[in-house]
Scaffold this motif. Structure first.
Motif, PDB file in Angstrom:
ATOM      1  N   ASP A   1      29.764 -25.896 -27.974  1.00 43.03           N
ATOM      2  CA  ASP A   1      29.962 -27.344 -28.068  1.00 43.03           C
ATOM      3  C   ASP A   1      30.772 -27.913 -26.918  1.00 43.03           C
ATOM      4  O   ASP A   1      31.572 -27.238 -26.291  1.00 43.03           O
ATOM      5  CB  ASP A   1      30.520 -27.763 -29.427  1.00 43.03           C
ATOM      6  CG  ASP A   1      31.959 -27.368 -29.679  1.00 43.03           C
ATOM      7  OD1 ASP A   1      32.534 -26.586 -28.899  1.00 43.03           O
ATOM      8  OD2 ASP A   1      32.514 -27.847 -30.673  1.00 43.03           O
TER       9      ASP A   1
ATOM     10  N   ARG B   1      27.827 -31.594 -34.001  1.00 48.68           N
ATOM     11  CA  ARG B   1      28.582 -30.609 -34.780  1.00 48.68           C
ATOM     12  C   ARG B   1      28.305 -30.767 -36.283  1.00 48.68           C
ATOM     13  O   ARG B   1      28.278 -29.799 -37.023  1.00 48.68           O
ATOM     14  CB  ARG B   1      30.069 -30.771 -34.480  1.00 48.68           C
ATOM     15  CG  ARG B   1      30.960 -29.653 -34.964  1.00 48.68           C
ATOM     16  CD  ARG B   1      32.408 -29.827 -34.497  1.00 48.68           C
ATOM     17  NE  ARG B   1      32.511 -29.819 -33.050  1.00 48.68           N
ATOM     18  CZ  ARG B   1      32.906 -30.868 -32.306  1.00 48.68           C
ATOM     19  NH1 ARG B   1      33.242 -32.000 -32.873  1.00 48.68           N
ATOM     20  NH2 ARG B   1      32.970 -30.766 -31.003  1.00 48.68           N
TER      21      ARG B   1
ATOM     22  N   GLN C   1      25.097 -28.792 -37.107  1.00 49.84           N
ATOM     23  CA  GLN C   1      24.993 -27.563 -36.318  1.00 49.84           C
ATOM     24  C   GLN C   1      24.022 -26.555 -36.898  1.00 49.84           C
ATOM     25  O   GLN C   1      23.565 -25.657 -36.190  1.00 49.84           O
ATOM     26  CB  GLN C   1      26.367 -26.947 -36.084  1.00 49.84           C
ATOM     27  CG  GLN C   1      27.109 -26.528 -37.323  1.00 49.84           C
ATOM     28  CD  GLN C   1      28.509 -26.044 -36.995  1.00 49.84           C
ATOM     29  OE1 GLN C   1      28.715 -24.842 -36.835  1.00 49.84           O
ATOM     30  NE2 GLN C   1      29.462 -26.943 -36.899  1.00 49.84           N
TER      31      GLN C   1
END
Length: 189
Positions: free
Chosen positions: A79, A87, A90
């Motif tokens: 990331d 995120r 993910q």
């Protein structure tokens, strides 16, 4: 056999990145299409891709739409500073980390969104690949580190073999530098 690829800093859907990085696109639609097209022309569905951060702008649905446009099934995500929304979804990627130490064959590689001066096993030939800087950091010809962002490579990913060729040139330069330093030791005394 699957090929291994590296890239970063797509910034899909990010209009201001065009201006910030002087990208040759009229708008985000043109930029997004070019980046995804070049990605899919190189990276095949069964290949392995390491993405070193800053995927896209927009909400979780936008992330899913962009991810679904990429043919590669195996994307390991490291990331970056613009991946807060990514995120949250993910699970769309094979793995997720902030720093990763991998091996491709016998080659050790440290992956991070950010450039490092030193990293694990740097003195033993381990490489460090990064993004974030959009080609704005001066390259150190004696360091086994490299910016793999799309701004440094015609908006396409780097194949492992391409990176290996760059690192071989750096290894030769480093060997010459060491030889030169050793030949001058004691001459000033």
């Amino acid at each position: 056999m699957a090929d291994t690829w590296f890239t970063s800093d797509f910034h899909l859907g990010h209009f201001n990145i065009i201006r910030y990085c002087k990208r040759p696109f009229a708008d985000t639609q043109e930029m997004n299409a070019a980046i995804v097209e070049r990605m899919n022309a190189s990276v095949k569905p069964d290949d392995v891709l390491y993405f070193l951060g800053d995927f896209c702008m927009g909400g979780p649905k936008a992330v899913a739409v962009y991810r679904n446009q990429i043919a590669c099934k195996t994307i390991h995500f490291i990331d970056g500073n613009h991946d807060g929304t990514t995120r949250k979804v993910q699970h769309l990627f094979t793995s997720w980390s902030s720093l990763s130490e991998i091996r491709v064959g016998k080659q050790g590689i440290v992956l991070c969104h950010y450039a490092m001066k030193v990293w694990p096993h740097h003195s033993r030939g381990t490489w460090q690949l990064y993004g974030h800087s959009h080609g704005n950091l001066p390259d150190d010809p004696l360091s086994f580190s490299m910016d793999v962002g799309v701004d440094c490579h015609d908006f396409r990913p780097w194949h492992f073999d391409e990176i290996q060729a760059v690192m071989m040139v750096k290894a030769e330069a480093k060997a010459k530098d060491i030889e030169m330093r050793q030949s001058t030791v004691g001459k000033d005394e």
